[in-house]
Every structure is written in structure tokens, then in C-alpha cells.
Design a protein around this motif. Structure first.
Motif, PDB file in Angstrom:
ATOM      1  N   SER A   1       0.854  -1.195   0.000  1.00  0.00           N
ATOM      2  CA  SER A   1       0.000   0.000   0.000  1.00  0.00           C
ATOM      3  C   SER A   1       0.883   1.237   0.000  1.00  0.00           C
ATOM      4  O   SER A   1       2.088   1.157   0.251  1.00  0.00           O
ATOM      5  CB  SER A   1      -0.929   0.002   1.216  1.00  0.00           C
ATOM      6  N   VAL A   2       0.266   2.380  -0.275  1.00  0.00           N
ATOM      7  CA  VAL A   2       1.006   3.648  -0.267  1.00  0.00           C
ATOM      8  C   VAL A   2       0.312   4.620   0.675  1.00  0.00           C
ATOM      9  O   VAL A   2      -0.902   4.560   0.879  1.00  0.00           O
ATOM     10  CB  VAL A   2       1.113   4.270  -1.677  1.00  0.00           C
ATOM     11  N   LYS A   3       1.107   5.513   1.252  1.00  0.00           N
ATOM     12  CA  LYS A   3       0.578   6.507   2.185  1.00  0.00           C
ATOM     13  C   LYS A   3       1.234   7.848   1.902  1.00  0.00           C
ATOM     14  O   LYS A   3       2.453   7.938   1.798  1.00  0.00           O
ATOM     15  CB  LYS A   3       0.860   6.085   3.630  1.00  0.00           C
ATOM     16  N   LEU A   4       0.421   8.893   1.769  1.00  0.00           N
ATOM     17  CA  LEU A   4       0.952  10.226   1.514  1.00  0.00           C
ATOM     18  C   LEU A   4       1.664  10.757   2.748  1.00  0.00           C
ATOM     19  O   LEU A   4       1.102  10.778   3.842  1.00  0.00           O
ATOM     20  CB  LEU A   4      -0.184  11.183   1.119  1.00  0.00           C
ATOM     21  N   ILE A   5       2.911  11.189   2.568  1.00  0.00           N
ATOM     22  CA  ILE A   5       3.654  11.842   3.642  1.00  0.00           C
ATOM     23  C   ILE A   5       3.291  13.326   3.686  1.00  0.00           C
ATOM     24  O   ILE A   5       2.913  13.854   4.717  1.00  0.00           O
ATOM     25  CB  ILE A   5       5.168  11.655   3.457  1.00  0.00           C
ATOM     26  N   GLU A   6       3.431  13.993   2.533  1.00  0.00           N
ATOM     27  CA  GLU A   6       3.029  15.400   2.461  1.00  0.00           C
ATOM     28  C   GLU A   6       3.000  15.860   1.011  1.00  0.00           C
ATOM     29  O   GLU A   6       3.752  15.364   0.166  1.00  0.00           O
ATOM     30  CB  GLU A   6       3.990  16.311   3.239  1.00  0.00           C
ATOM     31  N   GLN A   7       2.102  16.799   0.752  1.00  0.00           N
ATOM     32  CA  GLN A   7       2.063  17.504  -0.522  1.00  0.00           C
ATOM     33  C   GLN A   7       2.628  18.901  -0.272  1.00  0.00           C
ATOM     34  O   GLN A   7       2.098  19.659   0.525  1.00  0.00           O
ATOM     35  CB  GLN A   7       0.630  17.597  -1.036  1.00  0.00           C
ATOM     36  N   LYS A   8       3.719  19.231  -0.941  1.00  0.00           N
ATOM     37  CA  LYS A   8       4.447  20.473  -0.677  1.00  0.00           C
ATOM     38  C   LYS A   8       4.277  21.439  -1.846  1.00  0.00           C
ATOM     39  O   LYS A   8       4.762  21.185  -2.947  1.00  0.00           O
ATOM     40  CB  LYS A   8       5.937  20.166  -0.487  1.00  0.00           C
ATOM     41  N   GLU A   9       3.602  22.542  -1.594  1.00  0.00           N
ATOM     42  CA  GLU A   9       3.433  23.556  -2.634  1.00  0.00           C
ATOM     43  C   GLU A   9       4.676  24.445  -2.703  1.00  0.00           C
ATOM     44  O   GLU A   9       5.254  24.811  -1.680  1.00  0.00           O
ATOM     45  CB  GLU A   9       2.201  24.412  -2.364  1.00  0.00           C
ATOM     46  N   ILE A  10       5.072  24.793  -3.935  1.00  0.00           N
ATOM     47  CA  ILE A  10       6.206  25.692  -4.168  1.00  0.00           C
ATOM     48  C   ILE A  10       5.696  26.858  -4.999  1.00  0.00           C
ATOM     49  O   ILE A  10       4.969  26.660  -5.979  1.00  0.00           O
ATOM     50  CB  ILE A  10       7.350  24.967  -4.895  1.00  0.00           C
ATOM     51  N   THR A  11       6.064  28.066  -4.637  1.00  0.00           N
ATOM     52  CA  THR A  11       5.514  29.235  -5.319  1.00  0.00           C
ATOM     53  C   THR A  11       6.483  29.924  -6.260  1.00  0.00           C
ATOM     54  O   THR A  11       6.063  30.548  -7.232  1.00  0.00           O
ATOM     55  CB  THR A  11       5.024  30.271  -4.286  1.00  0.00           C
ATOM     56  N   ASP A  12       7.783  29.821  -6.002  1.00  0.00           N
ATOM     57  CA  ASP A  12       8.736  30.609  -6.784  1.00  0.00           C
ATOM     58  C   ASP A  12       9.650  29.779  -7.685  1.00  0.00           C
ATOM     59  O   ASP A  12      10.511  30.334  -8.365  1.00  0.00           O
ATOM     60  CB  ASP A  12       9.580  31.489  -5.865  1.00  0.00           C
ATOM     61  N   TRP A  13       9.475  28.461  -7.700  1.00  0.00           N
ATOM     62  CA  TRP A  13      10.223  27.608  -8.612  1.00  0.00           C
ATOM     63  C   TRP A  13       9.440  26.321  -8.811  1.00  0.00           C
ATOM     64  O   TRP A  13       8.393  26.131  -8.199  1.00  0.00           O
ATOM     65  CB  TRP A  13      11.651  27.329  -8.127  1.00  0.00           C
ATOM     66  N   ALA A  14       9.938  25.468  -9.677  1.00  0.00           N
ATOM     67  CA  ALA A  14       9.211  24.224  -9.971  1.00  0.00           C
ATOM     68  C   ALA A  14      10.192  23.155 -10.400  1.00  0.00           C
ATOM     69  O   ALA A  14      11.339  23.434 -10.763  1.00  0.00           O
ATOM     70  CB  ALA A  14       8.174  24.457 -11.059  1.00  0.00           C
ATOM     71  N   ILE A  15       9.727  21.914 -10.360  1.00  0.00           N
ATOM     72  CA  ILE A  15      10.508  20.785 -10.870  1.00  0.00           C
ATOM     73  C   ILE A  15       9.766  20.203 -12.063  1.00  0.00           C
ATOM     74  O   ILE A  15       8.616  19.793 -11.954  1.00  0.00           O
ATOM     75  CB  ILE A  15      10.728  19.711  -9.789  1.00  0.00           C
ATOM     76  N   ARG A  16      10.434  20.197 -13.189  1.00  0.00           N
ATOM     77  CA  ARG A  16       9.831  19.673 -14.425  1.00  0.00           C
ATOM     78  C   ARG A  16       9.879  18.152 -14.452  1.00  0.00           C
ATOM     79  O   ARG A  16       8.958  17.493 -14.949  1.00  0.00           O
ATOM     80  CB  ARG A  16      10.552  20.267 -15.633  1.00  0.00           C
ATOM     81  N   GLU A  17      10.961  17.586 -13.957  1.00  0.00           N
ATOM     82  CA  GLU A  17      11.093  16.126 -13.930  1.00  0.00           C
ATOM     83  C   GLU A  17      12.038  15.750 -12.798  1.00  0.00           C
ATOM     84  O   GLU A  17      12.950  16.501 -12.467  1.00  0.00           O
ATOM     85  CB  GLU A  17      11.648  15.584 -15.259  1.00  0.00           C
ATOM     86  N   ILE A  18      11.790  14.579 -12.213  1.00  0.00           N
ATOM     87  CA  ILE A  18      12.624  14.129 -11.094  1.00  0.00           C
ATOM     88  C   ILE A  18      12.935  12.649 -11.261  1.00  0.00           C
ATOM     89  O   ILE A  18      12.132  11.885 -11.813  1.00  0.00           O
ATOM     90  CB  ILE A  18      11.914  14.418  -9.749  1.00  0.00           C
ATOM     91  N   LYS A  19      14.134  12.243 -10.802  1.00  0.00           N
ATOM     92  CA  LYS A  19      14.575  10.857 -10.938  1.00  0.00           C
ATOM     93  C   LYS A  19      15.310  10.435  -9.669  1.00  0.00           C
ATOM     94  O   LYS A  19      15.932  11.260  -9.004  1.00  0.00           O
ATOM     95  CB  LYS A  19      15.548  10.712 -12.124  1.00  0.00           C
ATOM     96  N   TRP A  20      15.268   9.151  -9.365  1.00  0.00           N
ATOM     97  CA  TRP A  20      16.057   8.604  -8.265  1.00  0.00           C
ATOM     98  C   TRP A  20      17.434   8.220  -8.787  1.00  0.00           C
ATOM     99  O   TRP A  20      17.557   7.429  -9.720  1.00  0.00           O
ATOM    100  CB  TRP A  20      15.380   7.382  -7.659  1.00  0.00           C
ATOM    101  N   LEU A  21      18.478   8.779  -8.168  1.00  0.00           N
ATOM    102  CA  LEU A  21      19.851   8.379  -8.484  1.00  0.00           C
ATOM    103  C   LEU A  21      20.208   7.119  -7.711  1.00  0.00           C
ATOM    104  O   LEU A  21      20.834   6.201  -8.237  1.00  0.00           O
ATOM    105  CB  LEU A  21      20.826   9.507  -8.137  1.00  0.00           C
ATOM    106  N   ASP A  22      19.829   7.090  -6.430  1.00  0.00           N
ATOM    107  CA  ASP A  22      19.981   5.907  -5.595  1.00  0.00           C
ATOM    108  C   ASP A  22      18.898   5.972  -4.517  1.00  0.00           C
ATOM    109  O   ASP A  22      17.972   6.772  -4.609  1.00  0.00           O
ATOM    110  CB  ASP A  22      21.394   5.805  -4.996  1.00  0.00           C
ATOM    111  N   ASN A  23      19.017   5.125  -3.480  1.00  0.00           N
ATOM    112  CA  ASN A  23      17.953   5.019  -2.485  1.00  0.00           C
ATOM    113  C   ASN A  23      17.702   6.290  -1.691  1.00  0.00           C
ATOM    114  O   ASN A  23      16.625   6.469  -1.114  1.00  0.00           O
ATOM    115  CB  ASN A  23      18.267   3.870  -1.515  1.00  0.00           C
ATOM    116  N   SER A  24      18.684   7.186  -1.639  1.00  0.00           N
ATOM    117  CA  SER A  24      18.528   8.392  -0.832  1.00  0.00           C
ATOM    118  C   SER A  24      18.812   9.682  -1.599  1.00  0.00           C
ATOM    119  O   SER A  24      18.875  10.746  -0.999  1.00  0.00           O
ATOM    120  CB  SER A  24      19.460   8.323   0.388  1.00  0.00           C
ATOM    121  N   THR A  25      18.957   9.580  -2.912  1.00  0.00           N
ATOM    122  CA  THR A  25      19.334  10.753  -3.707  1.00  0.00           C
ATOM    123  C   THR A  25      18.438  10.896  -4.931  1.00  0.00           C
ATOM    124  O   THR A  25      18.195   9.932  -5.654  1.00  0.00           O
ATOM    125  CB  THR A  25      20.794  10.659  -4.170  1.00  0.00           C
TER     126      THR A  25
END
Length: 251
Positions: free
Chosen positions: A202-226
Motif C-alpha cells: 500500500s502507499v501513504k501520503l507523507i506530504e504535498q508540498k506547494e512551491i511558489t517561486d520555482w518548480a521541478i519539471r522532472e525528477i529521478k532517483w539516483l539511488d535510495n537516498s538521492t
């Protein structure tokens, strides 16, 4: 007019997610690096110290500059553009019946997501199955509404629906799922980051974080913590400035 623009934005969002391609704009890599150095400070690069912190729920990230070359070395997550193919991969657990997607859960509960392309208000909805996320026990659906769009995780065990702002990107250990949505200019949809936790069932939401002055177009996992991210900002001349950052989970 707003509705037409939103549908266009949603179509672009879905098209980009299907292609899984990174942004290959003609912006000069050297200029991007100069912008990063200016924004984050030279000491952040030369000493390896983080430029800033980002906290999502109880999870803290240190943010470092990165490069387009490092970002592009990691494959993008690709959802499937062919719903027929997706349905075949579910081994009969998900069916398309005219305007409805039918989900048969392990608990014998049946979930139905029905299109409504006639209404011009809040009831408008169009659903497309885009992936079978076996690693986190979820089906993935792309949804377009009258003035919004999102992704929906449907739990294979009990049918629980979890709405996401963007494509879910699963960490190598399957512990975290992160999603991002960029909407700095049009501001029709939520601009920010979501972090979820998974136990493989199952999945559980930790938090939805709004950003006002910048954005992320795409995100990737480099490793388990990065994580590696393609960051977007709008300068005082209303021009888009692109850079790349690294987010490292810190305890």
C-alpha cells in the motif's frame, strides 16, 4: 477558454510522460552552470556543502547543484501510451468496457472509473490506464477533468484510490514514491512536490508540498537516498531559467 487551455496542458503533460524524454532545449550548458553558481553560491560547489534544505513531512533533503549531464545519465520513468497493451499486462484484472475502466481487486471488490465527456462542469472526467506498478501493488491511471488533471493509484488489494499531482517515481528500495508537477506560468494546477511512503502493498501520503517561486519539471532517483531534478524558475523578465539540482535525504 480556460478549459481549452487546460485540456491542451493536460495533453502536453500526458504526451511528455508517454515519451519519457528529457528536455533537449538549446539552452547553453555553460550558461546554466553559471546560473547555478550564482543562485546557490560558489561555496556550495567548491566545499560540497548544501545550498539549502527542503523538508517534506518528516523527511529532510539537502539540496546541491547538479548538471544536465548527470541528470540525463539516469533513464526517465515512462508510462505506457497504449492502454490496450496496459490492459493485457493486467491479466484480466483491469478491463475496459466502453467508457469505463473496471478494476478487480484481490479483496473481490470491483472499482469502476467511468468517463463523462458530456458534462462541462465538475463531473467531466476521462480515465486512461497507463501502467501496472507491480513493485508497489498499484495500478496507474491518468485522469483529465474539466479544469484539472492528475494521476490515480488504484490499490490492487482493496481498490483504494490515491490521487497524485504527477507521475509516480518509485525509489530503488520501493520505500518512497515521489511526484512533481510544474505549473508556474498558467497556474491552473498545483505546483509542487508530493512524497509518499510504500511498504510494497500500500502507499501513504507523507506530504504535498506547494512551491511558489520555482518548480521541478522532472525528477529521478539516483539511488535510495538521492534524487536528481530538472528545476525551473521564471526571472524578472518572465523568461524561463533552467538548472539541475540534487536532493539528498538526510537523517
Amino acid at each position: 477558454m480556460k478549459y481549452s487551455l487546460l485540456i491542451l496542458l493536460a495533453a502536453i503533460q500526458f504526451s511528455c510522460s508517454k515519451s519519457g524524454k528529457t528536455d533537449n532545449s538549446n539552452s547553453n550548458a555553460t550558461d546554466s552552470l553559471v546560473n547555478e553558481l550564482t543562485q546557490f553560491g560558489k561555496d556550495a560547489v567548491t566545499t560540497g556543502s548544501p545550498s539549502e534544505m527542503l523538508t517534506i513531512g518528516s523527511v529532510r533533503f539537502q539540496i546541491f547543484p547538479s548538471t544536465k549531464e548527470e541528470f540525463n545519465r539516469i533513464p526517465s520513468y515512462k508510462s505506457d501510451s497504449n492502454e490496450v497493451h496496459c490492459l493485457q499486462n493486467t491479466a484480466g484484472q483491469v478491463l475496459r468496457s466502453n467508457d469505463s475502466l473496471i478494476f478487480k481487486t484481490l479483496s473481490k471488490r470491483t472499482i469502476v472509473l467511468k468517463n463523462d465527456t458530456v458534462s462541462e462542469g465538475d463531473d467531466y472526467a476521462r480515465y486512461t490506464l497507463t501502467d501496472d506498478l507491480k513493485s508497489i501493488n498499484q495500478w496507474l491511471v491518468f485522469a483529465i477533468y474539466y479544469e484539472a488533471y492528475d494521476y490515480i493509484l488504484v490499490d490492487k488489494s482493496n481498490g483504494k484510490q490515491t490521487h497524485l499531482i504527477g507521475l509516480p517515481v518509485v525509489s530503488p528500495t520501493k520505500k518512497y514514491v515521489i511526484t512533481v508537477n510544474e505549473d508556474l506560468e498558467a497556474q491552473f494546477t498545483f505546483n509542487g512536490i508530493e512524497l509518499l511512503e510504500s511498504n510494497g502493498k500500500s502507499v501513504k501520503l507523507i506530504e504535498q508540498k506547494e512551491i511558489t517561486d520555482w518548480a521541478i519539471r522532472e525528477i529521478k532517483w539516483l539511488d535510495n537516498s538521492t534524487l536528481l531534478a530538472h528545476k525551473i524558475m521564471i526571472d524578472k523578465n518572465h523568461d524561463i531559467q533552467e538548472s539541475y539540482i540534487k536532493l539528498v535525504i538526510t537523517k
